[in-house]
Design an enzyme around this catalytic site. Structure first.
Site, mmCIF file in Angstrom:
data_model
loop_
_atom_site.group_PDB
_atom_site.id
_atom_site.type_symbol
_atom_site.label_atom_id
_atom_site.label_comp_id
_atom_site.label_asym_id
_atom_site.label_seq_id
_atom_site.Cartn_x
_atom_site.Cartn_y
_atom_site.Cartn_z
ATOM 1 N N HIS A 1 -64.775 24.825 34.809
ATOM 2 C CA HIS A 1 -65.640 23.661 35.025
ATOM 3 C C HIS A 1 -64.883 22.564 35.760
ATOM 4 O O HIS A 1 -63.712 22.297 35.496
ATOM 5 C CB HIS A 1 -66.276 23.173 33.725
ATOM 6 C CG HIS A 1 -65.387 22.431 32.770
ATOM 7 N ND1 HIS A 1 -65.167 21.077 32.844
ATOM 8 C CD2 HIS A 1 -64.702 22.852 31.678
ATOM 9 C CE1 HIS A 1 -64.389 20.691 31.853
ATOM 10 N NE2 HIS A 1 -64.087 21.756 31.132
ATOM 11 N N ASP B 1 -58.257 19.000 31.144
ATOM 12 C CA ASP B 1 -59.644 19.403 30.876
ATOM 13 C C ASP B 1 -60.591 18.812 31.918
ATOM 14 O O ASP B 1 -61.141 17.752 31.717
ATOM 15 C CB ASP B 1 -60.034 18.918 29.480
ATOM 16 C CG ASP B 1 -61.399 19.389 29.041
ATOM 17 O OD1 ASP B 1 -61.943 20.307 29.662
ATOM 18 O OD2 ASP B 1 -61.922 18.818 28.062
ATOM 19 N N GLU C 1 -70.310 20.609 32.465
ATOM 20 C CA GLU C 1 -69.880 21.365 31.280
ATOM 21 C C GLU C 1 -69.762 20.445 30.078
ATOM 22 O O GLU C 1 -70.151 20.812 28.963
ATOM 23 C CB GLU C 1 -68.537 22.045 31.563
ATOM 24 C CG GLU C 1 -68.085 23.019 30.483
ATOM 25 C CD GLU C 1 -67.198 22.420 29.405
ATOM 26 O OE1 GLU C 1 -66.793 23.154 28.493
ATOM 27 O OE2 GLU C 1 -66.918 21.195 29.458
ATOM 28 N N GLU C 2 -69.214 19.254 30.300
ATOM 29 C CA GLU C 2 -68.945 18.349 29.194
ATOM 30 C C GLU C 2 -70.222 17.816 28.547
ATOM 31 O O GLU C 2 -70.180 17.274 27.450
ATOM 32 C CB GLU C 2 -68.075 17.179 29.670
ATOM 33 C CG GLU C 2 -66.696 17.576 30.179
ATOM 34 C CD GLU C 2 -65.765 18.085 29.088
ATOM 35 O OE1 GLU C 2 -66.196 18.153 27.911
ATOM 36 O OE2 GLU C 2 -64.616 18.424 29.400
ATOM 37 N N ASP D 1 -60.529 27.340 31.036
ATOM 38 C CA ASP D 1 -60.829 25.971 30.648
ATOM 39 C C ASP D 1 -59.654 25.426 29.854
ATOM 40 O O ASP D 1 -59.440 25.817 28.705
ATOM 41 C CB ASP D 1 -62.113 25.967 29.808
ATOM 42 C CG ASP D 1 -62.593 24.571 29.462
ATOM 43 O OD1 ASP D 1 -61.920 23.598 29.817
ATOM 44 O OD2 ASP D 1 -63.667 24.472 28.843
ATOM 45 N N HIS E 1 -59.866 14.679 25.811
ATOM 46 C CA HIS E 1 -61.003 13.760 25.943
ATOM 47 C C HIS E 1 -60.589 12.298 25.822
ATOM 48 O O HIS E 1 -61.347 11.471 25.290
ATOM 49 C CB HIS E 1 -62.094 14.091 24.934
ATOM 50 C CG HIS E 1 -62.924 15.269 25.330
ATOM 51 N ND1 HIS E 1 -64.087 15.619 24.681
ATOM 52 C CD2 HIS E 1 -62.776 16.181 26.327
ATOM 53 C CE1 HIS E 1 -64.612 16.691 25.258
ATOM 54 N NE2 HIS E 1 -63.822 17.054 26.256
#
Length: 513
Positions: free
Chosen positions: A280, A292, A326-327, A355, A454
């Site tokens: 992604h 990420d 994706e998130e 990922d 994140h």
């Protein structure tokens, strides 16, 4: 990698030590009959050697620069995402590809202001966002001040059935313990029972420190009532307090948006046996998202570039994909699979997913194609063969690997639901490294594999380049291998006539013909 949609506690998986079997790289793979076509000469290299960590680092640095100059992130429907996509497209065109954008519509959830959550009685206390609680994605906005009512919090399936809410007083806040079923199911059951809001707290398993912490959850689609996830101490404290009351305020909304994936097919190969390889491209709004998932996207881009330079022509079609959104709930990959008819689905031989491959406190994790771990369900037939290919690759180099759950938290989910064999690599996210893992991989026991997951700290300065080098090499190896044959995965082979067979001790001309 997206927020967790379900409630199963994440455990550190049982470790499989891979013993040194002798021999490394392409030659050893060919000796086993599972590797890619032999190189043109003894001096030529396999794709896993051509994809270098320095080249991947260059892509990641460029993604960082793009984020720095575009609001600090590459989240879906932002300038950062669009410029990052333009970069991928331009690089692919320079390598000879004809990339396409696949557009789709979706609902984008965003919090407009910071959430508020506090215990108003007894002993008032304000809780801290991100430390004590997080708003579940796709929670609707709303403000509630009411009593807190525990819902079967002594059980392992708290809130999973309507019976759990028998006699629930309408207008109160449901306090639910994590476990057994999806967050969306728990929250909807609470709404159906008349709850004004829902609090889901972590399970608190004593042997899994991550089950004490606050967690990131999602309702998948817009929920009926405001919902937050909390750490175990916050939830347990509310459950134990007699006459507990709470105040919850969430300012969030869902808007209709459009975004896109990037798809690029390599030249050559059988169109009825497609190897799809994906990562992604989007990140979270909080930061640049370099682990990420610029790490997977950058390694995939370099793999595509170098794959186009190989002398050997692929036997199977290789399709590279950079997924969007994706998130926000695996939307890009899900839309891609949903847009395929049955004939097109049948043409996909397998899917490989990458990922997060540069976690600072990394592990070498291979998706559990055998379905041996509790959270893996029943992976499609052929997934175990993909797992074995990666295991054998690292075993020949004397490197330890472990299985990791097919938990549904990344873009393989839609492919697996469609019955497509799937696999891939992962360097770890919000799980905690054990003492044994620290001996195998280095790093720090007792800390998350990626403490910056994140957050704004997920940047170019917090990447483990050893992890990137090892996992991008595994990615490249698998792509080259399956471009030659997917026989162990789906029984399809494009190198033999109808009356011939292929055993795994064959090599050379028999393998590459």
């Amino acid at each position: 990698m997206r927020r967790n949609p379900d409630t199963s506690p994440r455990r550190t998986s049982p470790v499989r030590r891979r013993l040194l079997a002798g021999g490394t790289g392409l030659a050893a793979a060919l000796a086993l009959g599972i590797g890619p076509a032999a190189p043109a000469s003894a001096d030529s290299a396999g794709l896993d050697e051509l994809v270098t960590v320095d080249a991947v680092r260059g892509h990641l640095e460029n993604f960082q620069t793009i984020a720095d100059y575009n609001g600090g992130n590459r989240a879906t429907n932002t300038p950062g995402y669009d410029v990052a996509a333009n970069y991928v497209i331009d690089q692919l065109k320079q390598a000879g590809y004809k990339p396409k954008k696949q557009s789709y519509d979706f609902e984008l959830w965003r919090e407009r202001t910071d959430p508020v959550f506090s215990r108003t009685a007894p002993d008032p206390r304000d809780y801290v966002a991100e430390e004590d609680f997080l708003t579940m994605t796709y929670s609707p906005g709303g403000e509630v001040e009411a009593g807190v009512v525990p819902v079967d919090t002594d059980g392992t399936d708290s809130g999973c059935t309507a019976d759990d809410f028998a006699g629930f007083p309408a207008g109160e806040i449901a306090l639910i313990k994590r476990g057994s079923c999806a967050f969306a199911e728990k929250v909807q059951n609470a709404a159906d029972a008349g709850a004004a809001a829902a609090i889901v707290y972590n399970s608190g398993a004593s042997d899994a420190p991550e089950d004490q912490d606050v967690f990131a959850g999602t309702l998948e689609t817009e929920g009926a009532i405001p919902a937050v996830g909390t750490s175990h101490p916050v939830g347990a404290e509310l459950a134990a307090a007699e006459g507990a009351e709470a105040h919850l305020k969430i300012d969030a909304a869902v808007e209709e948006k459009t975004s896109y994936n990037i798809i690029a097919d390599a030249q050559g190969g059988a169109k009825d046996n497609v190897v799809v390889v994906g990562a992604h491209l989007d990140g979270v709004p909080e930061g640049a998202g370099i682990n990420d998932n610029a790490s997977g996207s950058g390694a995939l881009l370099e793999t595509a570039i170098q794959f186009a330079e190989l002398d050997a022509k692929p036997k199977n079609k290789v399709r590279f994909a950079w997924w969007g959104t994706e998130e926000e709930g695996l939307i890009g990959s899900t839309e891609y699979v949903a847009g395929l008819n049955q004939k097109q689905l049948d043409r996909i031989g397998l899917y490989l997913n990458f990922d997060m491959i540069g976690s600072p406190n990394f592990g070498r994790f291979i998706y559990d194609g055998r379905g041996e771990l509790p959270g893996s369900g029943n992976p499609p037939a052929g997934s175990a063969a993909i797992q074995k290919l990666f295991e054998d690759y690292y075993e020949r180099q004397g490197l330890v690997t472990e299985p990791t759950e097919f938990s549904g938290r990344s873009d393989y989910a839609a492919f697996m639901e469609a019955g497509i064999p799937s696999g891939g690599l992962f360097s770890g996210g919000d799980g905690v490294k054990t003492e044994q893992q620290a001996e195998w991989y280095g790093g720090t026991a007792g800390e998350d594999y990626d403490p910056n997951y994140h957050t704004a700290a997920d940047d170019i300065d917090n990447i483990n380049w050893t992890s990137v080098e090892q996992l991008s090499a595994g990615m490249a190896y698998a792509v080259e291998s399956y471009s030659v044959s997917t026989l162990p995965v789906n029984g399809r082979v494009r190198t033999l006539s109808a009356n011939e067979s292929l055993s795994f001790d064959q090599r050379g001309e028999e393998w590459v013909r």
